[in-house]
Motif scaffolding. Structure first.
Motif, PDB file in Angstrom:
ATOM      1  N   MET A 334       0.826  -1.208   0.000  1.00  0.00           N
ATOM      2  CA  MET A 334       0.000   0.000   0.000  1.00  0.00           C
ATOM      3  C   MET A 334       0.863   1.262   0.000  1.00  0.00           C
ATOM      4  O   MET A 334       0.506   2.264  -0.620  1.00  0.00           O
ATOM      5  CB  MET A 334      -0.938  -0.009   1.200  1.00  0.00           C
ATOM      6  CG  MET A 334      -1.969  -1.137   1.177  1.00  0.00           C
ATOM      7  SD  MET A 334      -2.930  -1.225  -0.355  1.00  0.00           S
ATOM      8  CE  MET A 334      -3.903   0.292  -0.229  1.00  0.00           C
ATOM      9  N   LEU A 344      -8.965   1.469  -5.343  1.00  0.00           N
ATOM     10  CA  LEU A 344      -8.460   0.903  -4.101  1.00  0.00           C
ATOM     11  C   LEU A 344      -8.516  -0.615  -4.126  1.00  0.00           C
ATOM     12  O   LEU A 344      -7.624  -1.290  -3.597  1.00  0.00           O
ATOM     13  CB  LEU A 344      -9.289   1.444  -2.921  1.00  0.00           C
ATOM     14  CG  LEU A 344      -8.908   0.904  -1.533  1.00  0.00           C
ATOM     15  CD1 LEU A 344      -7.476   1.270  -1.195  1.00  0.00           C
ATOM     16  CD2 LEU A 344      -9.878   1.430  -0.474  1.00  0.00           C
ATOM     17  N   ARG A 345      -9.531  -1.188  -4.751  1.00  0.00           N
ATOM     18  CA  ARG A 345      -9.673  -2.642  -4.817  1.00  0.00           C
ATOM     19  C   ARG A 345      -8.443  -3.278  -5.454  1.00  0.00           C
ATOM     20  O   ARG A 345      -7.930  -4.292  -4.979  1.00  0.00           O
ATOM     21  CB  ARG A 345     -10.928  -3.009  -5.612  1.00  0.00           C
ATOM     22  CG  ARG A 345     -11.160  -4.515  -5.740  1.00  0.00           C
ATOM     23  CD  ARG A 345     -12.290  -4.834  -6.707  1.00  0.00           C
ATOM     24  NE  ARG A 345     -13.577  -4.359  -6.224  1.00  0.00           N
ATOM     25  CZ  ARG A 345     -14.237  -3.329  -6.741  1.00  0.00           C
ATOM     26  NH1 ARG A 345     -13.713  -2.652  -7.770  1.00  0.00           N
ATOM     27  NH2 ARG A 345     -15.400  -2.975  -6.257  1.00  0.00           N
ATOM     28  N   LYS A 347      -5.388  -2.034  -5.643  1.00  0.00           N
ATOM     29  CA  LYS A 347      -4.222  -1.863  -4.769  1.00  0.00           C
ATOM     30  C   LYS A 347      -4.221  -2.896  -3.645  1.00  0.00           C
ATOM     31  O   LYS A 347      -3.179  -3.473  -3.320  1.00  0.00           O
ATOM     32  CB  LYS A 347      -4.214  -0.451  -4.184  1.00  0.00           C
ATOM     33  CG  LYS A 347      -4.082   0.664  -5.210  1.00  0.00           C
ATOM     34  CD  LYS A 347      -4.128   2.020  -4.530  1.00  0.00           C
ATOM     35  CE  LYS A 347      -4.057   3.156  -5.536  1.00  0.00           C
ATOM     36  NZ  LYS A 347      -4.108   4.489  -4.886  1.00  0.00           N
ATOM     37  N   VAL A 348      -5.393  -3.130  -3.060  1.00  0.00           N
ATOM     38  CA  VAL A 348      -5.481  -4.080  -1.951  1.00  0.00           C
ATOM     39  C   VAL A 348      -5.140  -5.493  -2.413  1.00  0.00           C
ATOM     40  O   VAL A 348      -4.399  -6.224  -1.744  1.00  0.00           O
ATOM     41  CB  VAL A 348      -6.888  -4.033  -1.317  1.00  0.00           C
ATOM     42  CG1 VAL A 348      -7.067  -5.173  -0.317  1.00  0.00           C
ATOM     43  CG2 VAL A 348      -7.122  -2.689  -0.632  1.00  0.00           C
TER      44      VAL A 348
END
Length: 431
Positions: A334, A344-345, A347-348
């Motif tokens: 992150m 964001l999905r 990246k996670v």
């Protein structure tokens, strides 16, 4: 009691059949082939008829060479999969994962090893070098699809390219650990200049160059010489195995990073004629070899677990393993994505799926075979536990997570299944 040879054939046939069938059975299930292989190994080596314990410390050279073979085959397969043309900007996610995420992971694991686990500096650096890179073997479920398949989103591309290239950054730290261990034992004194110039600059740079040259040569022989002599006309998958072995052997003879060279060879080979359907045949061939070799290693790993591989673990080791798997990689990931304009999905998922496995076994075996580390058994226990946790955690979560991700991107998670259901000459949508 059957003849041991006949029994071995029966067991081998059953395992090979499972390697072929289980991926179909687990296509939608939260279970992976590596998990099953480990469980089979654990059960198999509990049988009284098995006469040896497959502990890596008892078979150091075999462990190093067997895991080495699996990794180079996996790296060739990973490189052939990538459809994306090499470009510094379009490969931006790769540079973030290598330059930030992996470097932070190495630093965090080394500090954890020294301060919490009480390892020597050399042992902590070796642990970090072995565990920081993601594994190209066990990451197949989250890698891009076969050549020209079209399943190359940013998540799958990032994890595939990271697994292919991170060896070039992991090996200098493994070699650093070896140098530190030799200094401690009095076998080396002046080391920094040699490490920087030889292990970092020369071995990375030459590995990249040799890999590209070998890939270009095999690409020219396969696709561009006069039609009658082109290797592509043979439709023989052994060509890709030849390219793998030649690339790795030439690079290692020149004391450079063969893992890095093999992946670059695959990229250059693919670039020679990016859309040729022979790439699909070569990929399928090398993938079958990879799955067979992976099965052998993970069955032996399962046997090692039941033979005492984890016996040297201490309570703090278990806590450190949890932190490395659940905190270090996700947090470093992150941080590496700060300023990266993606959902964001994505990246996670990229941060979470830092799978450890066969590659870590190789780096540790290589380091322990090259220099004296008094924490050898404990390092094997730590790496074994972390790889086991990674195989279980990531193996259980990868299918539901990636299926949900595909649906969020408007993609059908079962395109191959729909294609199988379609009648000849009928599109999946019409079937």
């Amino acid at each position: 009691m059957p003849d041991p040879y006949i029994l071995a054939l029966l067991l081998a046939g059953g395992l090979i059949a499972m390697v072929a069938w289980l991926p179909l059975i687990f296509r939608r299930a939260p279970l992976s082939l590596p998990i099953v292989c480990v469980l089979i190994g654990a059960g198999l080596f509990n049988l009284p008829q098995i006469g040896f314990d497959p502990l890596p410390r008892d078979w150091p050279q075999i462990t190093e060479r067997l895991t080495e073979f699996v990794v180079i085959v996996a790296l060739m397969g990973a490189g052939l999969k990538i459809d994306r043309i090499f470009n510094l900007r379009r490969w931006g996610v790769t540079w973030r994962l290598l330059g930030v995420t992996m470097m932070l992971s190495i630093l965090a694991i080394a500090l954890l090893g020294m301060t919490v686990l009480g390892l020597s500096l050399a042992g902590a650096v070796l642990l970090a070098g072995a565990l920081a890179p993601t594994d190209p073997v066990l990451a197949s479920d989250i890698q891009v699809g076969a050549p020209q398949e079209g399943r190359e989103d940013e998540v799958r591309f990032g994890l595939t390219s990271e697994a292919g290239l991170n060896d070039g950054l992991a090996f200098p730290f493994v070699n650093l650990a070896i140098a530190l261990a030799l200094i401690r034992s009095g076998q080396k004194s002046d080391w920094f200049v040699e490490w920087l110039t030889l292990n970092v600059v020369w071995e990375i740079g030459a590995g990249l160059a040799i890999g590209w040259v070998v890939g270009w040569v095999f690409g020219w022989l396969t696709f561009h010489i006069p039609v009658g002599a082109r290797l592509a006309t043979t439709r023989d998958g052994f060509i890709v195995l030849a390219a793998t072995f030649v690339s790795y052997a030439v690079t290692e003879m020149l004391h450079c990073y063969g893992f890095l060279a093999v992946f670059i060879t695959a990229l250059a080979f693919r670039h020679a004629d990016r859309d040729h359907d022979f790439h699909v045949e070569m990929h399928d061939f090398i993938e079958q070899i990879e799955r067979m070799a992976m099965m052998v290693v993970l069955v032996l790993f399962g046997g090692a677990l039941t033979s005492g591989l984890l016996a040297q673990l201490r309570p703090l080791d278990v806590l450190a393993a949890v932190v490395i798997v659940l905190v270090v990689r996700p947090a470093a990931g992150m941080i590496g994505f700060i300023g990266w304009k993606r959902p964001l999905r994505e990246k996670v998922i990229l941060a979470f799926f830092g799978i450890r496995g066969v590659g870590s076994f190789y780096y540790l075996a290589y380091g322990l075979n090259a220099a004296p580390f008094h924490e050898g058994d404990r390092l094997w226990a730590l790496v074994g536990l972390i790889c086991l946790m990674s195989i279980l955690l990531h193996g259980i979560t990868v299918t539901p997570v990636m299926r949900r991700f595909d649906r969020s991107q408007g993609r059908d998670p079962d395109p191959a299944e729909e294609s199988d259901m379609a009648e000849p000459g009928v599109s999946p949508a019409q079937a």
